[in-house]
Design an enzyme around this catalytic site. Sequence first.
Site, PDB file in Angstrom:
ATOM      1  N   LYS A   1      -3.226   3.400  -2.575  1.00 42.86           N
ATOM      2  CA  LYS A   1      -4.412   4.215  -2.778  1.00 42.86           C
ATOM      3  C   LYS A   1      -3.989   5.668  -2.692  1.00 42.86           C
ATOM      4  O   LYS A   1      -3.744   6.193  -1.636  1.00 42.86           O
ATOM      5  CB  LYS A   1      -5.447   3.898  -1.706  1.00 42.86           C
ATOM      6  CG  LYS A   1      -5.887   2.445  -1.722  1.00 42.86           C
ATOM      7  CD  LYS A   1      -6.891   2.206  -0.621  1.00 42.86           C
ATOM      8  CE  LYS A   1      -7.568   0.862  -0.748  1.00 42.86           C
ATOM      9  NZ  LYS A   1      -6.700  -0.270  -0.452  1.00 42.86           N
TER      10      LYS A   1
ATOM     11  N   MET B   1      -6.964   8.783   9.706  1.00 42.78           N
ATOM     12  CA  MET B   1      -7.502   9.349   8.455  1.00 42.78           C
ATOM     13  C   MET B   1      -8.274  10.638   8.730  1.00 42.78           C
ATOM     14  O   MET B   1      -9.350  10.865   8.166  1.00 42.78           O
ATOM     15  CB  MET B   1      -8.396   8.315   7.741  1.00 42.78           C
ATOM     16  CG  MET B   1      -7.623   7.081   7.328  1.00 42.78           C
ATOM     17  SD  MET B   1      -8.646   5.784   6.638  1.00 42.78           S
ATOM     18  CE  MET B   1      -9.033   4.836   8.101  1.00 42.78           C
TER      19      MET B   1
ATOM     20  N   ASP C   1       0.830  -1.210   0.000  1.00 46.97           N
ATOM     21  CA  ASP C   1       0.000   0.000   0.000  1.00 46.97           C
ATOM     22  C   ASP C   1       0.855   1.247   0.000  1.00 46.97           C
ATOM     23  O   ASP C   1       2.049   1.206   0.255  1.00 46.97           O
ATOM     24  CB  ASP C   1      -0.859   0.014   1.270  1.00 46.97           C
ATOM     25  CG  ASP C   1      -2.038  -0.924   1.155  1.00 46.97           C
ATOM     26  OD1 ASP C   1      -2.394  -1.266   0.023  1.00 46.97           O
ATOM     27  OD2 ASP C   1      -2.582  -1.310   2.202  1.00 46.97           O
TER      28      ASP C   1
HETATM   29  N1  SAH Z   1      -3.562  -0.169   9.425  1.00 45.42           N
HETATM   30  C1  SAH Z   1      -3.018   1.129   9.759  1.00 45.42           C
HETATM   31  C2  SAH Z   1      -4.021   2.231   9.600  1.00 45.42           C
HETATM   32  C3  SAH Z   1      -4.531   2.379   8.191  1.00 45.42           C
HETATM   33  S1  SAH Z   1      -5.546   3.790   7.996  1.00 45.42           S
HETATM   34  C4  SAH Z   1      -2.449   1.085  11.164  1.00 45.42           C
HETATM   35  O1  SAH Z   1      -2.680   0.153  11.924  1.00 45.42           O
HETATM   36  O2  SAH Z   1      -1.726   2.025  11.505  1.00 45.42           O
HETATM   37  C5  SAH Z   1      -4.365   4.995   7.516  1.00 45.42           C
HETATM   38  C6  SAH Z   1      -4.225   6.027   8.586  1.00 45.42           C
HETATM   39  O3  SAH Z   1      -3.310   5.600   9.574  1.00 45.42           O
HETATM   40  C7  SAH Z   1      -3.646   7.337   8.106  1.00 45.42           C
HETATM   41  O4  SAH Z   1      -4.634   8.152   7.498  1.00 45.42           O
HETATM   42  C8  SAH Z   1      -3.165   7.939   9.396  1.00 45.42           C
HETATM   43  O5  SAH Z   1      -4.221   8.452  10.148  1.00 45.42           O
HETATM   44  C9  SAH Z   1      -2.644   6.715  10.118  1.00 45.42           C
HETATM   45  N2  SAH Z   1      -1.206   6.532   9.929  1.00 45.42           N
HETATM   46  C10 SAH Z   1      -0.577   5.489   9.378  1.00 45.42           C
HETATM   47  N3  SAH Z   1       0.763   5.655   9.402  1.00 45.42           N
HETATM   48  C11 SAH Z   1       0.983   6.835   9.999  1.00 45.42           C
HETATM   49  C12 SAH Z   1       2.144   7.574  10.329  1.00 45.42           C
HETATM   50  N4  SAH Z   1       3.375   7.108  10.055  1.00 45.42           N
HETATM   51  N5  SAH Z   1       2.005   8.760  10.951  1.00 45.42           N
HETATM   52  C13 SAH Z   1       0.785   9.246  11.235  1.00 45.42           C
HETATM   53  N6  SAH Z   1      -0.350   8.594  10.943  1.00 45.42           N
HETATM   54  C14 SAH Z   1      -0.262   7.404  10.336  1.00 45.42           C
END
Ligand code: SAH
Length: 496
Positions: A50, A167, A28
């Site tokens: 995406k 998000m 992703d």
């Molecule tokens: N499966 C992922 C979340 C997917 S949804 C998890 O467990 O972290 C994607 C969202 O995750 C982004 O929009 C943001 O809100 C958050 N996110 C993922 N990586 C991030 C990062 N390095 N720093 C800040 N937010 C992050």
Amino acid sequence: MGAGPGDPGLLTVRARDLLNRADVVVYDRLVSPATLALAAPHARLVDVGKHAGNHPVPQGQINELLVEEARRVGVGGLVVRLKGGDPYVFGRGGEEACRLREAGVPFEVVPGVTSAVAVPALAGVPVTDRRCASSFHVVTAHRRAGEPLDIDFGALVRAGGTLVFLMAVSTLGEVCAGLAAAGMDPQTPAAVIERGSLPEQRRIDGTLATIEGRARAAAVESPAVLVVGAVCALAPHLDFHSRLPLAGRRVIVTRPRDRAEGLAARLAALGARVDLVPCVETRSVPPVLLAPVVERVPEFSWVVLTSTFGVRCLMAALDAAGRDVRWLAGARVAAIGSATAAELARRGVRADLVPAVYDGAHLGVALAEAAAPGDCALLFRAAAGTADLPDALDAAGVPYEDVAAYETVLAPEPAPEGLAAALAAGAVDAVTFTSGSTVEGFAHLFPDAPSWRLVAVCLGERTAAHARAHGYQVVVAPEATVDALARAVAGVQFSA
Ligand code: SAH
């Protein structure tokens, strides 16, 4: 498989092992390039990222792709479906797993470090704390185009725990308004953390009332998490990242790729965002071409080495000649410095001579002093090596033969995309140089970089002289080690 929030150091050991064996990696947008770099060299990388605005690969197609790829690699093969954070936290991992089960494709789940917990932690926010938060709630603030947010704000406010919204960048205002309308105190501490775990990580502090405006003013972009709750007040005390001496600084490492890791790791540990830009590469003359010279070693009283790479070239040439270190037995061996001597020692050869000061001129003088009348030296070193060593031998009347065992190639790779623009914009704070050739290679790669803006942190006076000639502001590391070099970068008083 979960990839964690971005820093490959936050992968699980299991994830790293499987990634290293994968035949195919389907990944992703949030998976960092540094994490993908851990995939097996033969692995095929498939981007189903995406991109906001762009057309994402629809979920149904991803599901089918996984089934297809699994069938293609067959029994014993391995397809890794790599997702940011944890695969089951807003990752649609459940849907993909259901499709695999339905298709009879065997699978396992490798949990990941979720951004919901790790990103706040890395920015100084513990999601629970006995003093002020006994639960935390992870909520998606994603909204389908044209629809309102589907969040029960009343329930969240009543629960009283820490609220973590993923998000949430585009819906920040609605989330805050929803919480306020449901009765949350507008003074409740809040924080937005962008690109957690990555070198560009930023934290913006505020309250329920102010956080949206502050985040907009700071131009926060996805990925970011919004945290609301009393625990956010701990961030200024517990944020260890922004305290690092090089937090927010961008530093270029110009060493050859195979020798850059130590310096890059030290700079990263000091908080810097590091760009690897190999500006030189050392290439050995093919060992078979050196074999005839090596055959003549018994004609010489001294074999002289001026780098660890030279030692490796000598050993390869001995091997190509069907010899081994015993072939050096009749000669005395001189090394320019401790690292070269250590490389020799690893090969079972103790250097007979190492000058007190590690440079060519001192080596030449020491050699001339130690040489007996009639001695002849074999210099096994770089093509176009510096003149100071042969000059010193000439001055003392010691005969020698200068063998070009390897050569230094300037700018062996194209410059990374976007870096010239970053340099022009003044977004790079410092460049580290470990030899004159790295300076020349850098100048060759970036002829238009505004040199007066760059702090060149240099190993040794000779390197510094090259950097001054190009107009950089120069800082010289107090000692000739990468440790001292990294500390010198940390000690620079940057202007902005
Ligand atoms: N499966 C992922 C979340 C997917 S949804 C998890 O467990 O972290 C994607 C969202 O995750 C982004 O929009 C943001 O809100 C958050 N996110 C993922 N990586 C991030 C990062 N390095 N720093 C800040 N937010 C992050």
